[in-house]
Design an enzyme around this catalytic site. Structure first.
Site, mmCIF file in Angstrom:
data_model
loop_
_atom_site.group_PDB
_atom_site.id
_atom_site.type_symbol
_atom_site.label_atom_id
_atom_site.label_comp_id
_atom_site.label_asym_id
_atom_site.label_seq_id
_atom_site.Cartn_x
_atom_site.Cartn_y
_atom_site.Cartn_z
ATOM 1 N N ASP A 72 1.610 -0.095 -5.060
ATOM 2 C CA ASP A 72 0.406 0.082 -5.765
ATOM 3 C C ASP A 72 -0.111 1.623 -6.386
ATOM 4 O O ASP A 72 -0.331 1.496 -7.377
ATOM 5 C CB ASP A 72 -1.020 -0.274 -4.955
ATOM 6 C CG ASP A 72 -1.291 0.532 -3.706
ATOM 7 O OD1 ASP A 72 -0.323 1.214 -3.295
ATOM 8 O OD2 ASP A 72 -2.498 0.245 -3.289
ATOM 9 N N HIS A 73 0.602 2.684 -5.634
ATOM 10 C CA HIS A 73 0.309 3.978 -6.348
ATOM 11 C C HIS A 73 1.089 4.820 -5.091
ATOM 12 O O HIS A 73 1.541 4.438 -4.234
ATOM 13 C CB HIS A 73 -1.098 4.208 -6.237
ATOM 14 C CG HIS A 73 -1.890 3.926 -5.159
ATOM 15 N ND1 HIS A 73 -1.734 4.652 -4.062
ATOM 16 C CD2 HIS A 73 -2.706 2.963 -4.762
ATOM 17 C CE1 HIS A 73 -2.455 4.250 -2.976
ATOM 18 N NE2 HIS A 73 -3.185 3.199 -3.561
ATOM 19 N N HIS A 129 -1.552 3.223 4.739
ATOM 20 C CA HIS A 129 -2.653 4.145 3.822
ATOM 21 C C HIS A 129 -2.811 5.156 4.638
ATOM 22 O O HIS A 129 -2.703 5.658 5.950
ATOM 23 C CB HIS A 129 -4.012 3.191 3.931
ATOM 24 C CG HIS A 129 -4.663 3.775 2.917
ATOM 25 N ND1 HIS A 129 -5.458 5.102 3.151
ATOM 26 C CD2 HIS A 129 -5.299 3.203 1.774
ATOM 27 C CE1 HIS A 129 -6.207 5.245 2.053
ATOM 28 N NE2 HIS A 129 -6.088 4.164 1.029
ATOM 29 N N GLU A 162 0.608 -1.125 0.005
ATOM 30 C CA GLU A 162 0.115 -0.034 0.055
ATOM 31 C C GLU A 162 0.991 1.259 -0.014
ATOM 32 O O GLU A 162 1.704 1.297 0.860
ATOM 33 C CB GLU A 162 -0.874 0.037 1.258
ATOM 34 C CG GLU A 162 -1.788 1.133 1.294
ATOM 35 C CD GLU A 162 -2.736 1.504 -0.171
ATOM 36 O OE1 GLU A 162 -3.254 0.444 -0.386
ATOM 37 O OE2 GLU A 162 -2.807 2.678 -0.406
ATOM 38 N N THR A 214 -5.822 1.492 -5.636
ATOM 39 C CA THR A 214 -5.384 0.281 -5.500
ATOM 40 C C THR A 214 -6.217 -0.598 -6.257
ATOM 41 O O THR A 214 -5.483 -1.573 -6.980
ATOM 42 C CB THR A 214 -5.809 -0.238 -4.021
ATOM 43 O OG1 THR A 214 -5.284 0.685 -3.093
ATOM 44 C CG2 THR A 214 -5.218 -1.768 -3.965
#
Ligand code: GP9
Ligand code: MN
Length: 634
Positions: free
Chosen positions: A472-473, A413, A254, A298
């Site tokens: 993921d990003h 996150h 994450e 995600t």
């Protein structure tokens, strides 16, 4: 009974109030919704009102009181039926009804047999408002003039309705920014805009994609296919099948960006475990690997991984096109005898995963219900990564092999908050609390990944697996550029922002011994062919836009969802062209050919998704089913 004459619109007001209160009671009795603060409680209470004012308010356009009342009764019956259907559906699936689910008949397989058992006499409660309205009509003496409501009164009524709607949307936007543009979670939608508006929104999204699908011309696939075939590259002979028959474990890390790897923060190593992997003999570490996600975050990275297609420019494809035909990596591996599954301790309807995973042929979703989440094991978004990986390995130990398990971590996150005992390094000292906490929270995730590897070894799953881990990003948005400039000790130009979209990728093949750093420019779209080739699975017929990163012919060209891109030589960002080596702005002509190709490639991907073109493609033979397309057109 009541001799008193009640005002003309008593029934209208009664209907609105009765259905409103009933809906609010249903929220608390029939759905299990997490209400975290008073604001959410206020929104929950308010959210049915605007729709009810509107729908019942239509009765104001009827002249005769009889027609008006009939309309109100019928409306209340329909609304009650909708709420009731959702309540029954929720008993089975812990989810709200969405249109694609009505067409996935497999859902109702389980439902049919036991439906009777989940319908109770007490369910009559769901129709209380209808009963109240009917009783009132019978017993109250209501002024019954046959005359149309004055336009000015009606106007005022609907202005108030609109004002309440905007108040509702405004409060939701504060509570959940971008909820309507990104959708992310059905539960959140219902919590914020109410069940009735939610269904309208769902109908809007689904009919939009349905219309695009209906307009699609199967022959578009010819051009797309030509493009895909002409860009196809051969696998690297040495790497093809290196992990044949092994389990595939993919970890989505994450919000992990590459700038923390092999870096420290005020003298503290941020990712000691991942850093060790960058030097590990069994690991290929990709240092110029980019995320290519859009609003679907995600879920977009999952989409890229599974399909090697781009996510959409607006909204989350997991929400908008879950009814499409896809040929996912899970589908290919399922056909090879793999047990395909995803482990992620969150609400299953988040990102519409429960529905989309069926379209992606993922056999099992281990959502939060599959995990034991004790209070001390939860923080921020829910279950902490360490207990999550521990329980995941326990679940994996019982799976049939070979399996393809995808783990999606969650602790790192935004807003990156941790319990005291999980803070392994101090915070950073910039003006951005988000960035300050980020390092700490990344450090925790790194620890979780270390535990994950240890547990895999302990359970005997490690040697016979290949482990792929990717960020993921981004985690730190451009809003924190000032703080990032302080940390990186350089100015953040659009060029730097583009380079900050690098996320780490590790391809770890136990006992392979050939690991090294790979500096090849590549992106998430390349994951699927790379992984499938490593497992010895052919992809030459797949309709994919990425390429095997180990291939000699892999082209260094990564396209972002906004049309920007990175090649080994150029970076195109913020409408300007930069030299990739120096970061200096150069003539746009250098980038022009790639700008056109980026647009073309994104366009092809969008065509495939919007037109649902893979329904006209036979993956086995590589044939385009144009006859069927023509048949559908007719
Ligand atoms: C939610 C998790 C986080 O289940 O995947 O989603 P994100 O906000 O990062 O897209
Ligand atoms: Mn994410």
């Amino acid at each position: 009974m009541m001799k008193k004459n009640w005002p003309t619109h008593s029934i209208l007001i009664l209907a609105i109030v009765a259905t409103w209160i009933k809906t609010y009671i249903v929220y608390h009795t029939s759905f299990d919704m997490d209400i975290e603060n008073t604001m959410q409680q206020v929104i929950l209470f308010l959210n049915p009102l605007s729709f009810l004012l509107f729908i019942y308010g239509i009765s104001l356009f009827f002249k005769s009181p009889k027609a008006r009342n009939r309309y109100i009764v019928i409306t209340s019956i329909i609304l009650s039926a909708i709420v009731y259907a959702n309540a029954v559906f929720y008993r089975f699936f812990t989810d709200f009804i969405t249109i694609p689910v009505l067409f996935q008949t497999s859902n109702f397989g389980d439902l049919g047999s036991s439906a009777a058992e989940s319908i109770f006499l007490t369910d009559i409660f769901y129709f209380t408002d209808v009963a109240i309205i009917i009783i009132a009509l019978k017993w109250l003496k209501i002024g019954a003039e046959v005359k149309l409501v004055k336009p000015a009164v009606r106007r005022a009524y609907f202005v108030i309705t609109a004002a309440i709607l905007f108040l509702n949307l405004g409060l939701s936007e504060i509570e959940r920014p971008q909820l309507l543009t990104r959708s992310f979670d059905r539960e959140m939608l219902v919590k914020n805009i109410g069940p009735y508006n939610y269904h309208l929104y769902d109908i809007y999204i689904q009919s939009k994609s349905h219309a695009q699908r209906a307009l699609a011309d199967g022959s578009e696939l010819v051009e797309v296919n030509n493009y895909v075939r002409s860009n196809q590259v051969d696998a690297n002979e040495k790497m093809y099948g290196v992990a044949k028959d092994r389990n595939l474990i993919v970890v989505s890390m994450e919000s992990l960006q590459s700038f923390v790897i092999n870096n420290d923060m005020n003298g503290h190593e941020v990712t000691p475990f991942l850093n060790s992997l960058t030097q590990d003999k069994d690991t290929y570490y990709f240092s110029n690997f980019y995320h290519q996600t859009g609003l679907g975050k995600t879920s977009d990275s999952e989409f890229l991984l599974e399909n090697s297609l781009y996510p959409l420019g607006g909204g989350a494809v997991f929400f908008t096109h879950s009814g499409n035909t896809f040929h996912s990596m899970a589908e290919s591996l399922g056909e090879e005898g793999y047990y395909t599954n995803v482990l992620h301790p969150n609400n299953k309807s988040f990102w519409n995963r429960d529905i989309m995973y069926r379209a992606l042929d993922i056999q099992k979703y281990y959502d939060e219900q599959s995990f034991v989440v004790n209070e001390e094991d939860a923080v921020n978004w829910g279950m902490k990564d360490i207990p999550f990986v521990e329980q995941s390995v326990d679940l994996m130990a019982d799976m049939p092999q070979p399996f393809y398990s995808r783990l999606i971590t969650l602790t790192n996150h935004h807003p990156f908050t941790l319990d005291e005992e999980d803070k392994l390094i101090p915070e950073y000292d910039s003006n951005s609390n988000t960035l300050n906490r980020y390092f700490q929270s990344v450090r925790y995730m790194d620890e979780a990944l270390k535990v994950f590897f240890e547990d895999l070894k302990e359970k005997g799953l490690y040697d016979n697996s290949i482990i792929v881990m990717y960020g993921d990003h981004y985690g730190i948005s451009e809003n924190h550029n000032k703080a990032m400039e302080q940390y990186l000790e350089k100015e953040i130009t659009p060029y730097e922002s583009a380079k900050l979209q690098r996320v780490p990728l590790f391809v770890h093949i136990p006992n392979s011994g050939e690991g090294k750093e790979m500096t090849e420019t590549s992106g998430q779209i390349d994951l699927r062919p790379t992984i499938l080739h490593a497992l010895g699975v052919e992809t030459s017929k797949d309709m994919q836009l990425g390429a095997d990163m180990f291939s000699e012919e892999h082209e260094e060209f990564v396209v972002f969802r906004d049309g920007g891109f990175v090649t080994d030589k150029f970076v195109y960002a913020g409408n300007a062209c930069y030299d990739n080596a120096t970061g200096l702005q150069i003539e746009i002509d250098n980038c022009q050919p790639y700008i056109d190709r980026a647009t073309q490639e994104l366009g092809y991907s969008d065509q495939i998704i919007n037109g649902d073109l893979l329904r006209f493609y036979d993956l086995k033979t590589g044939n385009l089913l144009l006859d069927e397309a023509i048949k559908e057109d007719k």
